[in-house]
Each structure stands twice: as C-alpha cells, then as structure tokens.
Scaffold this active site. Structure first.
Site, PDB file in Angstrom:
ATOM      1  N   TYR A   1       0.834  -1.203   0.000  1.00 14.95           N
ATOM      2  CA  TYR A   1       0.000   0.000   0.000  1.00 14.95           C
ATOM      3  C   TYR A   1       0.871   1.256   0.000  1.00 14.95           C
ATOM      4  O   TYR A   1       0.622   2.198  -0.762  1.00 14.95           O
ATOM      5  CB  TYR A   1      -0.916  -0.016   1.225  1.00 14.95           C
ATOM      6  CG  TYR A   1      -1.805   1.194   1.355  1.00 14.95           C
ATOM      7  CD1 TYR A   1      -2.893   1.376   0.504  1.00 14.95           C
ATOM      8  CD2 TYR A   1      -1.573   2.160   2.343  1.00 14.95           C
ATOM      9  CE1 TYR A   1      -3.724   2.484   0.627  1.00 14.95           C
ATOM     10  CE2 TYR A   1      -2.404   3.267   2.471  1.00 14.95           C
ATOM     11  CZ  TYR A   1      -3.472   3.421   1.608  1.00 14.95           C
ATOM     12  OH  TYR A   1      -4.284   4.520   1.738  1.00 14.95           O
ATOM     13  N   LYS A   5       1.052   4.217  -2.885  1.00 14.28           N
ATOM     14  CA  LYS A   5       0.763   5.618  -2.582  1.00 14.28           C
ATOM     15  C   LYS A   5       1.996   6.501  -2.782  1.00 14.28           C
ATOM     16  O   LYS A   5       1.878   7.689  -3.133  1.00 14.28           O
ATOM     17  CB  LYS A   5       0.240   5.750  -1.150  1.00 14.28           C
ATOM     18  CG  LYS A   5      -1.157   5.154  -0.966  1.00 14.28           C
ATOM     19  CD  LYS A   5      -2.193   5.839  -1.837  1.00 14.28           C
ATOM     20  CE  LYS A   5      -3.607   5.389  -1.567  1.00 14.28           C
ATOM     21  NZ  LYS A   5      -4.618   6.109  -2.364  1.00 14.28           N
TER      22      LYS A   5
END
Length: 248
Positions: free
Chosen positions: A156, A160
């Site tokens: 994740y 990002k």
C-alpha cells in the site's frame, strides 16, 4: 474565494468516505460533480441526492479504475458528454494489508492496478481534455504512509508513494498547458476502518498524532477544494500533508 462555478469535476471512489466528502465539498463551491463508483450504486446515488438537496448538481459514473484502459475510456466519455473536464480527483484506492511475506502476487497486482494504474489511466484521459481547454486541475489522493512507511502496509505504501512521483513528473510535463498536478497525503482519517478500531487502539493511535486526534474527511475535502481552485493556480507538483503533524 474557492469559487468553482462552471467547473466540472470527476472524483473516483466518490461514493463513500473521503471520496464522498470531496464530492460534496466541490459541489458546495459550485462544481458539477461526477461521482465514480465500482460497487454500491445506491451509495453513489445517495451522494448525488445529498448534493442536490444542498443546491448543487451531480451525476454518477460506474466504472472500475483497476483496468487502465477502461478507466481511460470512461473518463474520456465523461469529458466528451459534459464538454470538458476541469478537475480530476483520483481518490479510488484499496489496501491489501499484511506482512510482505504473507501477501500473494495477486494481492500486490490488484493494489497496484487500482492505486497506480487506475490513477494513471484517469489522468491520461483527463490531460487530453484539459489540454483542449488550456487548463485544469489533477489531484491525487496519496497517504501519510507513502512518506513515513508503516509495518504491514508495504505494498500500500509503495502504491501511494508512486502517486507522489507521478505528481511531480506530470506537473513538469503539463505546467506549460496551465494544468496543475498536486497530491494530498491524508493521515489517519475517520472512516469505516478507523471507526471499527477498539477504543484502546484509537487512544494509542492518537498518541502518535501531535494534534491528538484522528482527522475528519471534511478536512481532506477542504484541501481538495483549495487545490482545485483558482487560488491554487501557482501551486503544482506539491504534496499537501493533512495529517495532524504525524509526519512533517
């Protein structure tokens, strides 16, 4: 200030949480908002109803950003139908949390497909429309973990963090066309996930935040309104951190 009357905006993942708050905030400033969703059409229609009840205008657009070609096609269709696309907020995202050793390749692929390729597909289509209009705003919703990292969120965080590099590069590519590209990096925000945390976990989490509390989705939405506005016309390639001081 922050008048968006006459502007058209598309918000991916706009049917709930931060996405919904951004949709409502943009509409409150006068933008016509297209609420994207992949599942939960009822939620998306509820956002439109709330916007209309407050005097704004909005519509829904269901498509899956995880397929880059599909995302590009649908964003182009929205821009064509409305005559232009002034604002894109690439907010759709997923998290496949877990230690890297336990994650399957399919989990990694899905996270990157939604969070990175989906954002790229939407931006690619948006840029084409914005170039014709000689201006526009692209806003990527990243995360505090993109810069500070977090155990159990390696993939994740990678997805990002990619958005921050994309932001800087696209900003340089299209500044000459009056298209600004910026990112928002939220900290821990009140969502379904944080609401489900036990009270002890929430207390411990707040200890790590200098302002001592979890943020509100409306505070992220306010940042999006600013970056979408004419007041931010000289801001591009930047990451606006809205995290209560958790990462500075």
């Amino acid at each position: 200030m922050f008048d968006l009357k006459g502007k058209t905006a598309l918000v991916t993942g706009g049917s709930r949480g931060i996405g919904r708050a951004i949709c409502e905030a943009l509409a409150a400033q006068g933008a016509h908002v297209v609420v994207n969703y992949v599942r939960g059409e009822d939620n998306a229609r509820a956002v439109v109803s709330a916007i209309e009840a407050a005097g704004g205008t909005a519509e829904i657009a269901g498509f899956d950003v995880s397929n880059m070609g599909v995302a590009e096609e649908h964003v182009s269709a929205v821009a064509k139908r409305l005559g232009k696309l002034d604002i894109l907020v690439a907010n759709a995202g997923i998290a496949q949390d877990g230690l890297l050793l336990r994650l399957k390749e399919a989990d990694i692929d899905q996270t990157l497909a939604v969070n990175v390729k989906g954002a790229l597909g939407c931006a690619k289509a948006a840029v084409k429309s914005m170039m014709r209009s000689k201006g526009g705003r692209i806003i990527f919703v990243s995360s505090v973990v993109a810069e500070m990292g977090n155990a159990g969120q390696t993939v994740y965080a990678a997805s990002k963090a990619a958005l921050l590099g994309i932001t800087k590069s696209l900003a340089r590519e299209y500044a000459s066309r009056s298209i600004t590209v910026n990112a928002i990096a939220p900290g821990f925000i009140e969502t379904d996930m944080t609401n489900a945390l036990p009270e002890a976990a929430r207390t411990e989490l707040c200890r790590a935040i200098p302002l001592g509390r979890i943020g509100a989705a409306a505070e992220i939405a306010a940042a999006a309104v600013y970056l979408a506005s004419e007041e931010a016309a000289y801001v591009t390639g930047q990451t606006l951190r809205v995290n209560g001081g958790m990462y500075v």
